[in-house]
Structures are given as structure tokens and as C-alpha cells.
Enzyme design. Structure first.
Site, PDB file in Angstrom:
ATOM      1  N   HIS A  12      -5.873   5.926   5.217  1.00 34.04           N
ATOM      2  CA  HIS A  12      -6.137   7.162   4.465  1.00 34.04           C
ATOM      3  C   HIS A  12      -7.399   7.056   3.599  1.00 34.04           C
ATOM      4  O   HIS A  12      -7.482   7.688   2.550  1.00 34.04           O
ATOM      5  CB  HIS A  12      -4.910   7.537   3.631  1.00 34.04           C
ATOM      6  CG  HIS A  12      -4.550   6.545   2.554  1.00 34.04           C
ATOM      7  ND1 HIS A  12      -3.262   6.309   2.156  1.00 34.04           N
ATOM      8  CD2 HIS A  12      -5.319   5.739   1.770  1.00 34.04           C
ATOM      9  CE1 HIS A  12      -3.252   5.410   1.192  1.00 34.04           C
ATOM     10  NE2 HIS A  12      -4.499   5.048   0.931  1.00 34.04           N
ATOM     11  N   HIS A  59      -2.817   7.514  -5.934  1.00 29.76           N
ATOM     12  CA  HIS A  59      -3.727   6.487  -6.459  1.00 29.76           C
ATOM     13  C   HIS A  59      -4.004   6.738  -7.941  1.00 29.76           C
ATOM     14  O   HIS A  59      -5.140   6.983  -8.334  1.00 29.76           O
ATOM     15  CB  HIS A  59      -5.027   6.479  -5.664  1.00 29.76           C
ATOM     16  CG  HIS A  59      -4.835   6.139  -4.203  1.00 29.76           C
ATOM     17  ND1 HIS A  59      -4.303   7.008  -3.296  1.00 29.76           N
ATOM     18  CD2 HIS A  59      -5.118   5.010  -3.511  1.00 29.76           C
ATOM     19  CE1 HIS A  59      -4.265   6.436  -2.098  1.00 29.76           C
ATOM     20  NE2 HIS A  59      -4.750   5.225  -2.198  1.00 29.76           N
ATOM     21  N   HIS A 193      -7.582  -4.333   3.419  1.00 31.15           N
ATOM     22  CA  HIS A 193      -8.730  -3.964   2.576  1.00 31.15           C
ATOM     23  C   HIS A 193      -8.551  -4.474   1.151  1.00 31.15           C
ATOM     24  O   HIS A 193      -7.433  -4.651   0.676  1.00 31.15           O
ATOM     25  CB  HIS A 193      -9.026  -2.467   2.588  1.00 31.15           C
ATOM     26  CG  HIS A 193      -8.007  -1.536   1.989  1.00 31.15           C
ATOM     27  ND1 HIS A 193      -6.698  -1.450   2.399  1.00 31.15           N
ATOM     28  CD2 HIS A 193      -8.132  -0.594   1.007  1.00 31.15           C
ATOM     29  CE1 HIS A 193      -6.066  -0.498   1.722  1.00 31.15           C
ATOM     30  NE2 HIS A 193      -6.921   0.027   0.854  1.00 31.15           N
ATOM     31  N   GLU A 240      -0.605  -1.557   0.835  1.00 25.94           N
ATOM     32  CA  GLU A 240      -0.323  -0.181   1.300  1.00 25.94           C
ATOM     33  C   GLU A 240       0.427  -0.186   2.635  1.00 25.94           C
ATOM     34  O   GLU A 240       1.106   0.778   2.977  1.00 25.94           O
ATOM     35  CB  GLU A 240      -1.636   0.612   1.461  1.00 25.94           C
ATOM     36  CG  GLU A 240      -2.276   0.971   0.133  1.00 25.94           C
ATOM     37  CD  GLU A 240      -3.530   1.836   0.280  1.00 25.94           C
ATOM     38  OE1 GLU A 240      -3.989   2.363  -0.739  1.00 25.94           O
ATOM     39  OE2 GLU A 240      -4.065   1.982   1.405  1.00 25.94           O
TER      40      GLU A 240
HETATM   41  C1  DHB Z   1     -10.628   2.717   0.003  1.00 31.77           C
HETATM   42  C2  DHB Z   1      -9.472   2.695   0.773  1.00 31.77           C
HETATM   43  C3  DHB Z   1      -8.277   3.219   0.274  1.00 31.77           C
HETATM   44  O1  DHB Z   1      -7.080   3.198   0.938  1.00 31.77           O
HETATM   45  C4  DHB Z   1      -8.257   3.784  -0.987  1.00 31.77           C
HETATM   46  O2  DHB Z   1      -7.117   4.350  -1.403  1.00 31.77           O
HETATM   47  C5  DHB Z   1      -9.416   3.797  -1.772  1.00 31.77           C
HETATM   48  C6  DHB Z   1     -10.600   3.262  -1.265  1.00 31.77           C
HETATM   49  C7  DHB Z   1     -11.922   2.196   0.544  1.00 31.77           C
HETATM   50  O3  DHB Z   1     -11.965   1.638   1.642  1.00 31.77           O
HETATM   51  O4  DHB Z   1     -12.954   2.369  -0.116  1.00 31.77           O
HETATM   52 FE    FE Z   2      -5.370   3.863  -0.569  1.00 29.84          FE
END
Ligand code: DHB
Ligand code: FE
Length: 280
Positions: A12, A59, A193, A240
Site C-alpha cells: 500500500h 499510519h 521495507h 505490516e
Molecule cells: C512507504 C511504505 C509504506 O507502507 C508506508 O506506509 C509508508 C512509506 C515507503 O516505501 O516509502
Molecule cells: Fe504502510
């Protein structure tokens, strides 16, 4: 009776939403991401779900850090896009399904999952980006959506096992709803990530691909992954991925994988996508 016909997993990443909103989807960086969803968009347009349950995380947008429910179910008639710092995204207000949502709340709470009931809630990129990826840029979302927000922002998030079992309780709730509804469930976020700290930009494709394999054929194996392992192997925000286990818990033990896509990166994140048909 209502039935969950499919589960959909998708990242997302907020930059995906920004690419859509700013008209950048034709740039090579972004065609690599969006092309991976074209077949899925056709698939879901043909399938025409009556309702989608979207498991996502807020978030620190709608709830801020003043209030962090572990599981929060959206029971409102509609959910406006939240202002995440640049004004609300220019996407349609998300229609809810209060009757099915309150039925799910009643069923799972009586099954001893203590959900927070949200009768008013804004939704951030965690929910609106997956809708764009599957339904495209639209003037109106094609079906009602039931948001289920999971805390993965402040320690401790729920365990993967808890998420999987909540999925099972949601399935039971849906199947006890008398109206014939074709329901789909989305798990969103991930894959690997990390967006801050010394390992910012960390991605682990080997781990991600094993997770996708496990999602199809060994979900119970995935429920044993501990928080520290997500953190170490998938980056600080890789947690997540527990939200995909709510989706998987709502499906049969045996499912048919009809679609998979993986590309690295979008922004800081490995983009993963899977569609699991639950009618086997
Ligand atoms: C990013 C990815 C995410 O799932 C998020 O909530 C905020 C930032 C990113 O890759 O920058
Ligand atoms: Fe996220």
C-alpha cells in the site's frame, strides 16, 4: 448466505497513490509497478464483488498516536480520505456496509476478539492505495468497503497467529450473514521495507518470496514468525505483513493462487501482490 470468494494481498506504498494523483503512472519507474496489476484489475472487474473487507493499518493518521486500537472495524456508512499532510487524496469517499460490518463486529466480539467499533473514521493511504491498485482511478468505488485497521505502528502489534485466527472468526461471521453476498478480503502492507534508521531502504526479496509461497501453501507455518524475525528479516516496517495473515485466515486451507506479482522497489518498499481463489 454471504461467502468469501477470494483473498487479495497487496502493498500500500503511499508513493503509488501520489503517482496516480499527480498523473505519473506512465513514467517507466511506475509502469513497472502498475503493469503488474493490469490483469488483476480485469479479474476483479469481471468478478464484481458485492463487498470488500480491507485489512490495513492506519499510519498515525485517523487515530493519531493518542489512541491506538489493536483491531478497529469501520462500521460507518462512509469513510472520507484522511489528510496525511498534503490534503486528503483526490479519491472518492469510501462507502461502507454498516449492516455487514456490525454483524461482523457482533460475531467476532462474541467469539472473544475485542474489536474497537468505529462509527466515524477517516482512511489513509493504507486503504485507498490498494483500492486504486485493484479498481483503478475511478469517480466512484465499485462496491462497499469494510475497513479493518490493525495496529502495526506501535509495539506490540498483534502476533501473526492472532491475525490468522481473527481471519477465521471473520469468515465465520461472514458465513452467518443471511444475505447472498460475494465478499472479498484484502490484506495490505509490506512486503519487506524499512523507512527510517540505519537500515532505511532495506529489502529482502528472498524472504518476501518465501512469504508469498507460504501464504498459498503453508499459512500455518507463517503464523509462527515472531515480531523480532519480521523486524530482522523484513525491515522495521515489514511487520505490516501480519495483516496478510488476517486475509489468509479467512480462506480455506487449500486455495488456488490465480495471480502473483512482485517488483522492487516502489519508494522504499518491495511491492508484492497475490490473489487466492477460495472456491476450490
Ligand atoms: C512507504 C511504505 C509504506 O507502507 C508506508 O506506509 C509508508 C512509506 C515507503 O516505501 O516509502
Ligand atoms: Fe504502510
Amino acid at each position: 448466505m454471504a461467502r468469501i470468494v477470494a483473498g487479495i494481498g497487496t502493498s500500500h506504498v503511499p508513493a503509488i497513490g501520489a503517482a496516480i494523483d499527480l498523473g505519473k503512472t506512465q513514467e517507466p519507474y511506475w509502469t513497472r509497478v502498475f503493469d503488474g496489476f493490469e490483469e488483476s484489475k480485469t479479474w476483479i472487474a469481471n468478478e464484481k464483488p458485492d463487498v470488500c473487507i480491507v485489512v490495513y493499518n492506519d499510519h498515525a493518521t485517523a487515530f493519531s498516536v493518542d489512541l491506538i486500537p489493536t483491531f478497529a472495524l469501520g462500521c460507518a456508512a462512509e469513510f472520507p480520505p484522511a489528510d496525511e499532510g498534503w490534503g486528503p487524496r483526490p479519491v472518492p469517499v469510501v462507502p461502507g456496509h454498516p449492516k455487514l460490518a456490525t454483524h461482523i463486529a457482533q460475531s467476532v466480539i462474541l467469539d472473544e476478539f475485542d474489536l474497537t467499533i468505529c462509527n466515524k473514521m477517516e482512511v489513509d493511504h493504507g486503504l485507498t492505495v490498494p483500492l486504486n491498485l485493484l479498481f483503478g482511478k475511478v469517480d466512484k468505488w465499485p462496491c462497499p468497503i469494510i475497513p479493518l485497521a490493525v495496529n502495526v505502528v506501535q509495539f506490540p502489534p498483534p502476533t501473526g497467529n492472532r491475525c490468522y485466527n481473527l481471519g477465521k472468526a471473520i469468515r465465520k461471521a461472514v458465513e452467518s450473514y443471511p444475505e447472498d453476498l460475494k465478499v472479498m478480503i484484502f490484506g495490505t502492507g509490506g512486503l519487506s521495507h524499512q523507512i527510517s534508521g540505519p537500515r532505511a531502504g532495506f529489502i529482502n526479496s528472498h524472504w518476501d518470496k518465501n512469504f508469498l509461497d507460504g501464504l498459498t501453501s503453508d499459512p500455518v507455518g507463517l503464523t509462527k514468525i515472531r515480531h523480532v524475525e519480521y523486524m530482522r528479516e523484513a525491515g522495521a516496517e515489514g511487520i505490516e505483513m501480519v495483516m496478510w495473515l488476517v486475509m489468509r485466515g479467512a480462506l480455506n486451507d487449500d486455495v488456488k493462487e490465480v495471480r502473483r506479482f512482485y517488483t522492487v522497489p516502489a519508494s522504499n518498499t518491495a511491492v508484492g501482490h497475490i490473489i487466492l481463489d477460495n472456491r476450490t
